[in-house]
Design a protein around this motif. Structure first.
Motif, PDB file in Angstrom:
ATOM      1  N   VAL A 115      22.379 -28.181  -5.720  1.00 58.22           N
ATOM      2  CA  VAL A 115      21.866 -29.554  -5.667  1.00 58.22           C
ATOM      3  C   VAL A 115      23.020 -30.524  -5.433  1.00 58.22           C
ATOM      4  O   VAL A 115      24.031 -30.462  -6.118  1.00 58.22           O
ATOM      5  N   VAL A 116      22.860 -31.360  -4.431  1.00 57.80           N
ATOM      6  CA  VAL A 116      23.885 -32.356  -4.125  1.00 57.80           C
ATOM      7  C   VAL A 116      23.287 -33.742  -4.298  1.00 57.80           C
ATOM      8  O   VAL A 116      22.201 -34.022  -3.792  1.00 57.80           O
ATOM      9  N   ARG A 117      23.977 -34.578  -5.041  1.00 60.69           N
ATOM     10  CA  ARG A 117      23.591 -35.990  -5.088  1.00 60.69           C
ATOM     11  C   ARG A 117      24.735 -36.818  -4.557  1.00 60.69           C
ATOM     12  O   ARG A 117      25.898 -36.472  -4.770  1.00 60.69           O
ATOM     13  N   ARG A 143      26.387 -45.749   8.540  1.00 61.68           N
ATOM     14  CA  ARG A 143      27.496 -44.798   8.440  1.00 61.68           C
ATOM     15  C   ARG A 143      27.505 -43.850   9.623  1.00 61.68           C
ATOM     16  O   ARG A 143      28.535 -43.615  10.251  1.00 61.68           O
ATOM     17  N   LEU A 176      32.488 -33.024  -9.522  1.00 63.74           N
ATOM     18  CA  LEU A 176      32.525 -34.423  -9.103  1.00 63.74           C
ATOM     19  C   LEU A 176      33.491 -34.488  -7.931  1.00 63.74           C
ATOM     20  O   LEU A 176      34.691 -34.283  -8.106  1.00 63.74           O
ATOM     21  N   ARG A 214      27.057 -25.138  -9.058  1.00 61.92           N
ATOM     22  CA  ARG A 214      25.665 -25.238  -8.634  1.00 61.92           C
ATOM     23  C   ARG A 214      25.156 -26.641  -8.428  1.00 61.92           C
ATOM     24  O   ARG A 214      24.039 -26.857  -7.961  1.00 61.92           O
ATOM     25  N   SER A 215      25.972 -27.623  -8.816  1.00 56.81           N
ATOM     26  CA  SER A 215      25.579 -29.010  -8.609  1.00 56.81           C
ATOM     27  C   SER A 215      26.802 -29.807  -8.209  1.00 56.81           C
ATOM     28  O   SER A 215      27.882 -29.605  -8.773  1.00 56.81           O
ATOM     29  N   ILE A 216      26.622 -30.696  -7.270  1.00 55.26           N
ATOM     30  CA  ILE A 216      27.740 -31.500  -6.793  1.00 55.26           C
ATOM     31  C   ILE A 216      27.346 -32.966  -6.770  1.00 55.26           C
ATOM     32  O   ILE A 216      26.305 -33.324  -6.225  1.00 55.26           O
ATOM     33  N   LEU A 217      28.190 -33.776  -7.368  1.00 58.22           N
ATOM     34  CA  LEU A 217      28.014 -35.217  -7.265  1.00 58.22           C
ATOM     35  C   LEU A 217      29.060 -35.693  -6.277  1.00 58.22           C
ATOM     36  O   LEU A 217      30.257 -35.681  -6.548  1.00 58.22           O
ATOM     37  N   VAL A 253      29.963 -25.848 -14.063  1.00 69.90           N
ATOM     38  CA  VAL A 253      28.738 -25.777 -13.268  1.00 69.90           C
ATOM     39  C   VAL A 253      28.505 -27.006 -12.399  1.00 69.90           C
ATOM     40  O   VAL A 253      27.696 -27.002 -11.484  1.00 69.90           O
ATOM     41  N   ILE A 254      29.229 -28.094 -12.713  1.00 67.99           N
ATOM     42  CA  ILE A 254      29.042 -29.337 -11.956  1.00 67.99           C
ATOM     43  C   ILE A 254      30.381 -29.815 -11.430  1.00 67.99           C
ATOM     44  O   ILE A 254      31.377 -29.789 -12.154  1.00 67.99           O
ATOM     45  N   LEU A 264      21.480 -34.143 -12.200  1.00 71.65           N
ATOM     46  CA  LEU A 264      21.940 -32.819 -11.761  1.00 71.65           C
ATOM     47  C   LEU A 264      21.657 -31.782 -12.843  1.00 71.65           C
ATOM     48  O   LEU A 264      21.200 -30.673 -12.560  1.00 71.65           O
ATOM     49  N   GLU A 301      19.849 -28.048 -13.019  1.00 66.94           N
ATOM     50  CA  GLU A 301      20.517 -26.891 -13.630  1.00 66.94           C
ATOM     51  C   GLU A 301      19.594 -26.235 -14.644  1.00 66.94           C
ATOM     52  O   GLU A 301      19.379 -25.029 -14.639  1.00 66.94           O
ATOM     53  N   LEU A 351      27.920 -36.841   4.784  1.00 63.63           N
ATOM     54  CA  LEU A 351      26.903 -35.861   4.424  1.00 63.63           C
ATOM     55  C   LEU A 351      27.567 -34.531   4.155  1.00 63.63           C
ATOM     56  O   LEU A 351      28.385 -34.081   4.956  1.00 63.63           O
ATOM     57  N   GLU A 381      20.025 -23.811  -2.858  1.00 63.16           N
ATOM     58  CA  GLU A 381      19.996 -23.696  -4.318  1.00 63.16           C
ATOM     59  C   GLU A 381      21.047 -24.570  -5.002  1.00 63.16           C
ATOM     60  O   GLU A 381      21.042 -24.716  -6.222  1.00 63.16           O
ATOM     61  N   ARG A 412      16.940 -24.011 -13.573  1.00 65.51           N
ATOM     62  CA  ARG A 412      17.309 -22.682 -13.103  1.00 65.51           C
ATOM     63  C   ARG A 412      17.676 -21.747 -14.238  1.00 65.51           C
ATOM     64  O   ARG A 412      17.389 -20.567 -14.209  1.00 65.51           O
ATOM     65  N   PRO A 426      16.291 -33.666  -3.009  1.00 62.94           N
ATOM     66  CA  PRO A 426      16.856 -32.337  -3.207  1.00 62.94           C
ATOM     67  C   PRO A 426      15.739 -31.329  -3.133  1.00 62.94           C
ATOM     68  O   PRO A 426      15.281 -30.829  -4.134  1.00 62.94           O
ATOM     69  N   ARG A 429      12.879 -29.741  -3.627  1.00 59.60           N
ATOM     70  CA  ARG A 429      12.330 -28.873  -4.646  1.00 59.60           C
ATOM     71  C   ARG A 429      11.529 -27.759  -4.003  1.00 59.60           C
ATOM     72  O   ARG A 429      10.744 -27.991  -3.100  1.00 59.60           O
TER      73      ARG A 429
END
Lengths: 225, 225
Positions: free
Chosen positions: A197-199, B28, A159, A180-183, A156-157, B210, B214, A189, A195, B217, A2, A4
């Motif tokens: 963050v994706v995991r 994939r 799933l 702001r964050s996605i799992l 904020v997250i 994640l 956060e 892809l 800004e 920031r 991610p 940095r």
DNA sequence: CCAACTTTGTGAATTCTTGCACGAGGGCGG
DNA sequence: CCGCCCTCGTGCAAGAATTCACAAAGTTGG
């Protein structure tokens, strides 16, 4: 991964990525110790519970200062609170589940999030059969309400457990709503602004990694003709 | 992490761990390209689909020989078959799901495994309400039949989705039954003999990672008093 | 109060990973 | 058939991460 931002003087102590992914292991281990009433723990013990080695534990913990007492070890409650602070989960963070299929249902009913600092507060789907139903105490809203649900609940997250075809569109919507964050559980892809963050958690990929090691044992790898 | 035995002259080409975890991404991507009817692909394209950079793709693929044609790129079907061979999934591998709760159900009904070389052929649980039911076309057996189910179905991989308290016992049983790889979803360390490969997927840990970003920031990290 | 013992914190060495940059090789247009 | 252009394959250098090993610091028992 991610990316940095490599700001020059960003922070006094820059915590390496490899350390960050281990912090949750320490968190888990410390919670267990705390629950068991242990008041101190040595790097050796902590290492064995977390499944890493002691030198790594000490180095990792040293990134946020000196908290151990030599000859004794670390104070469990203090270290726990320190780890929590660095993980940014002193207060609970709100999450939304997007896609309420079987996986989404599992996520909505998963008991293990609350302890670890997360609270699933909303869910959406597109399937009319699912919208309106309650799963794990959460009412499933419609995809179209995503923006509102995110904003109203201070989410904020996310799933993301939709089929892969829908993942990018959903991700775009989530970003637009301020997540702001996605799992991402979809095996594809997804693109997002830097800004955000994706995991990715791709279950089939995990199995393939296991299969690789299987293959190593079966025989010599037989290359394709 | 799964302590590779560092035999001196183990194999002609030793594939680094970092590469191994990327192979599924290439797999994939190649499947998508193949489905789309593409016959060749450049490292640049493949990289962009897989979400890595081109130099890495070339280096990774070079570990199993030269398959590209300079000036053109890689032959999609050939490379796909090569990646499959190295992942050890030319023929499908049989899996068992242990623990048929919500997560187990998701795993049993997950459509994405078959394509990727895995076939879930059995499931067990301890809950009498679940034993005997059919989920995703599989009949849920009782935990006590685990050994038999593993042997009869030639199961080599287990998906462990029990509560954490039961995980170690189940893992021991699996190992005793001859399972050689375990994908552990329980948020606890499980011990297994060295020759059994264990990978962990801890959803709460993923969220914590994640949250770490956060936190970065939100503000400066406020250390515990 | 001292000595023996334990365990941290961290420089330094090592190993692993990434990314660059460029030579080598092969296709394609003229 | 020749020369240009494209993309692979890879040596090398930079950067991360891991591991070692030991001095520093604190505790405990006598």
């Amino acid at each position: 991964m991610p990316g940095r931002t490599p700001e020059p003087g960003e922070d006094p102590r820059e915590i390496p990525d490899a350390t960050i992914v281990r912090l949750p292991l320490y968190h888990r281990a410390l919670m267990a110790l705390d629950r068991a009433g242990e008041s101190t723990v040595s790097s050796e013990q902590l290492a064995s519970i977390a499944g890493v080695n002691a030198a790594k534990v000490r180095k990792d913990l040293s990134y946020f200062g000196s908290f151990g007492t030599r000859g004794v070890g670390y104070d469990v409650p203090q270290l726990l609170s320190e780890v929590r602070a660095h993980l940014g989960i002193q207060r609970s963070r709100n999450c939304i589940v997007v896609g309420a299929g079987h996986l989404g249902t599992a996520l909505l009913t998963f008991a293990g999030f609350a302890d670890r600092g997360f609270s699933v507060v909303a869910a959406v789907d597109v399937d009319p059969d699912r919208v309106g139903s309650r799963i794990g105490g959460i009412e499933v809203g419609h995809q179209d309400d995503l923006d509102r649900l995110v904003r109203e609940n201070d989410v904020v997250i996310a799933l993301l457990s939709t089929p892969p075809e829908a993942a990018q569109q959903v991700a775009d919507d989530l970003v637009a709503a301020g997540v702001r964050s996605i799992l991402n559980f979809a095996p594809t892809l997804i693109e997002a602004p830097e800004e955000v963050v994706v995991r990715n958690v791709d279950l089939a990929s995990e199995l393939e990694i296991l299969a690789f090691h299987e293959g190593r044992r079966d025989n010599e790898v037989a290359p394709a003709s």
